[in-house]
Structure formats: structure tokens, C-alpha cells
Design a protein around this motif. Structure first.
Motif, mmCIF file in Angstrom:
data_model
loop_
_atom_site.group_PDB
_atom_site.id
_atom_site.type_symbol
_atom_site.label_atom_id
_atom_site.label_comp_id
_atom_site.label_asym_id
_atom_site.label_seq_id
_atom_site.Cartn_x
_atom_site.Cartn_y
_atom_site.Cartn_z
ATOM 1 N N ALA A 49 66.950 43.554 -3.460
ATOM 2 C CA ALA A 49 67.515 45.043 -3.913
ATOM 3 C C ALA A 49 66.607 45.934 -2.808
ATOM 4 C CB ALA A 49 67.358 45.259 -5.373
ATOM 5 N N GLU A 50 65.517 45.518 -2.629
ATOM 6 C CA GLU A 50 64.811 46.419 -1.863
ATOM 7 C C GLU A 50 65.387 46.445 -0.244
ATOM 8 O OE1 GLU A 50 60.795 45.181 -2.020
ATOM 9 O OE2 GLU A 50 60.549 45.464 -4.139
ATOM 10 N N GLN A 51 65.892 45.314 -0.022
ATOM 11 C CA GLN A 51 66.331 44.896 1.637
ATOM 12 C C GLN A 51 67.861 45.363 1.478
ATOM 13 O OE1 GLN A 51 65.952 40.853 1.313
ATOM 14 N NE2 GLN A 51 63.782 40.774 1.479
ATOM 15 N N VAL A 52 68.385 45.699 0.404
ATOM 16 C CA VAL A 52 69.784 46.371 0.626
ATOM 17 C C VAL A 52 69.451 47.729 0.577
ATOM 18 C CG1 VAL A 52 71.905 46.968 -0.963
ATOM 19 C CG2 VAL A 52 71.184 44.534 -0.977
ATOM 20 N N THR A 53 68.419 48.350 -0.099
ATOM 21 C CA THR A 53 68.129 49.763 0.206
ATOM 22 C C THR A 53 67.891 50.137 1.681
ATOM 23 O OG1 THR A 53 67.346 49.931 -2.190
ATOM 24 C CG2 THR A 53 66.494 51.752 -0.637
ATOM 25 N N ARG A 54 67.110 49.334 2.269
ATOM 26 C CA ARG A 54 66.777 49.621 3.443
ATOM 27 C C ARG A 54 68.063 49.488 4.544
ATOM 28 N NH1 ARG A 54 62.386 45.246 5.832
ATOM 29 N NH2 ARG A 54 63.055 46.230 7.665
ATOM 30 N N TYR A 55 68.945 48.454 4.133
ATOM 31 C CA TYR A 55 70.370 48.469 5.117
ATOM 32 C C TYR A 55 71.220 49.707 4.707
ATOM 33 C CZ TYR A 55 74.953 46.747 6.510
ATOM 34 O OH TYR A 55 76.019 46.591 6.869
#
Length: 317
Positions: free
Chosen positions: A16-22
Motif C-alpha cells: 500500500a505504501e508503494q502504491v501511494t508512491r506510485y
């Protein structure tokens, strides 16, 4: 992560954190539209939920097969979660978001490999050609020749020919007078790639063409022209005008459905196969390079057989 509509365990995952970065990357660096980011957030939120449900909490654990299985889940739907099956077009759109996310993760060094790059969207369902019942085709042909004047004779000859030999509209309007042999009842058609084929023409179509050549075409031909089908100014009939001829005839026949010249071509093929014609013969008549192209019509006849069987056989249900 907010706005995903997923449960807390999902929101707390590293993915989820990586999705936010994307999503931030799309917004700030790529300047993606708000609607695009909203769509990606929804699609990737569903992807996160799927990964967590499989016990995957780190993007490095995801395999190509996991991505493929996600598409299967989308097509299947989840009744317990209140998620309806997605159409192929929606699945393809979701895959764009997932592939973009994995490509970003690989480029940023979050993962070593982009496991989603080789995953292809689902093939759209094969659309069956639309054909008309024989009685509706006959009604169209009759309405085209309802009057006895040059253009009515031309219209009847054109539509009779389209249905009689399954010609494409481009092939029909490209015909010259010399391409028709009314004695042997055959026509020379020039198909895609300049390939020629000679196909038989039925008696009613020949009669309509004869009537047009004798009583109709001379009145339209203001000067010597090789074209078989002429417009009111004596030039070759255009594709748009030929389409309008059929539309007007279908309207006069009382059909409340869209009918195109290709509909007559589909009807020609379907009626032949229903009558017992071999698919390879129909392939040659249609000018298809491969029998695979023609075999889509066999699906139509199989569906018809299923309907008849289901309604007629006492033990069908």
C-alpha cells in the motif's frame, strides 16, 4: 492508504505504501489527470486487497502467476465481497494500472524484476456476426424494387447481388458491366489485396440485374461508363449511397434494427451453412484467406441448433 476502500490490514501493508508512491509519481511527475489517478487508486486498491488475501504483503513476493490469477479473480467476481465480475474491457483497464505499478517499482529499485510486463489482457469475447432471418432479407429485397424506375431497378439489383453472392459492399460498387456474365450466372469480384474470385449468382439476382441493365442503367448513364451501378449523375455509385439504399429498403420493409451491407454478407454465409454448405466452400465464396475466419459463422448455426434442441426435444431440460 486512504481512498482505496479496502480493509485496514491491506492499508497497513508495505504494498500500500508503494502504491501511494506510485500515485504520487503519476500526479506530480507525470501530471496525470485527476480522473486517471482516481481510477488507478481504485484498481490498485483492489489489487492490494487480492495480494493480502493470498498472504502476500511485500511486492517482492509477487510472481507473474499471481498477476494472472488476479485477472481470473476479476473475471470471476466475489459474491461474498459484493464484487461483480468485471467485463474484459474493465479487466484490461485494471491491468494497465497494475503493469504501470510494477514497472515503476522495478525502475525505482523496489523490486528486481517487473513480473507483470508479460501479462496480456484477456481476449475480448468473440462477437458473433449478425444475420437476418430469411423472411426479413426477402422483405428488404422486395421493398427495394417496389417501384419501376431506374433507381429502384438499380437498388433491387444491388441488394439482390449482395445477398446472392455474399459480396462486400466495396466489391459490389467496384463492379463493371463486363464483370457480370448473365448467361453463366457468375460475377468476378475483386477482394482484399486485389485477389479475384468468380462466384455464382442466383437466378433472382440475375433477373434483377438484367432488368436494371435493360430498363434502368441506360437512363442513368449520361455518358459511356464501365461501372455497373451508377448514381443519378451517371457516375459510379459510392459506398455511402449504397449503404443508404439498404437502410431505406430496410426501413420500408418495417425492420426496426440497424442493417448494414455487411449484414447481408453475414446472412448469406449463415443461410448457406444452415442449408448444409461445407464451410470451405463458403470460405471460397466469401473470399476469406483462411477457413478460420469463416468458422465464426459455424458458431451461429450451433447456437441455432441449441435453441431448436432446447425447445423441441422432450428431454432437453
Amino acid at each position: 492508504m486512504t481512498g482505496t476502500g479496502v480493509s485496514d490490514p491491506v492499508a497497513a501493508s508495505a504494498t500500500a505504501e508503494q502504491v501511494t508512491r506510485y500515485l504520487d509519481h503519476l500526479t506530480v511527475e507525470r501530471g496525470a489527470a485527476t480522473n486517471t489517478v482516481t481510477s488507478y487508486r481504485r484498481d490498485l486498491g483492489r489489487y492490494e486487497h487480492y495480494l493480502v488475501s493470498r498472504g502476500i504483503t511485500a511486492l517482492s513476493e509477487v510472481t507473474e502467476n499471481d498477476v494472472r490469477e488476479f485477472l481470473v479473480e476479476l473475471r470471476r467476481g466475489d459474491r461474498d465481497a459484493g464484487q461483480a465480475p468485471l467485463a474484459d474491457s474493465s479487466i484490461a483497464r485494471t491491468l494497465v494500472a497494475v503493469r504501470g505499478f510494477h514497472k515503476f517499482a522495478a525502475a525505482e529499485g523496489i523490486v528486481v524484476d517487473d513480473v507483470a510486463h508479460a501479462v496480456a489482457p484477456p481476449r475480448p469475447a468473440r462477437r458473433l456476426p449478425k444475420s437476418l432471418p430469411i423472411d426479413e432479407v426477402l422483405a428488404i429485397l422486395e421493398s427495394a424494387g417496389a417501384a419501376d424506375h431506374p433507381r429502384a431497378l438499380r437498388d433491387r439489383a444491388l441488394l439482390e447481388l449482395l445477398y446472392s453472392c455474399g459480396a462486400r459492399i466495396s466489391e459490389a460498387i467496384a463492379l463493371d458491366v463486363d464483370d457480370i456474365d448473365t448467361e453463366t450466372r457468375a460475377v468476378r469480384l475483386r477482394g482484399k489485396g486485389g485477389k479475384e474470385r468468380v462466384v455464382p449468382v442466383g437466378g433472382p439476382a440475375i433477373d434483377a440485374i438484367d432488368a436494371y441493365l435493360v430498363r434502368g442503367r441506360p437512363a442513368l448513364a449520361s455518358r459511356a461508363k464501365p461501372a455497373l451501378f451508377l448514381n443519378a449523375r451517371g457516375g459510379r455509385l459510392s459506398r455511402q449511397s449504397a449503404w443508404q439504399v439498404l437502410s431505406d429498403a430496410a426501413q420500408r420493409a418495417g425492420l426496426d434494427k440497424a442493417v448494414s451491407p455487411h449484414t447481408l454478407r453475414h446472412s448469406f454465409a449463415t443461410h448457406l451453412l444452415d442449408g448444409g454448405a461445407d464451410v470451405r466452400v463458403v470460405q471460397e465464396l466469401l473470399g476469406h484467406a483462411s477457413v478460420t475466419t469463416t468458422q465464426v459463422y459455424t458458431l451461429v448455426t450451433v447456437n441455432t441448433m441449441r435453441e431448436v434442441y432446447a425447445t423441441a426435444h422432450p428431454r432437453a431440460r
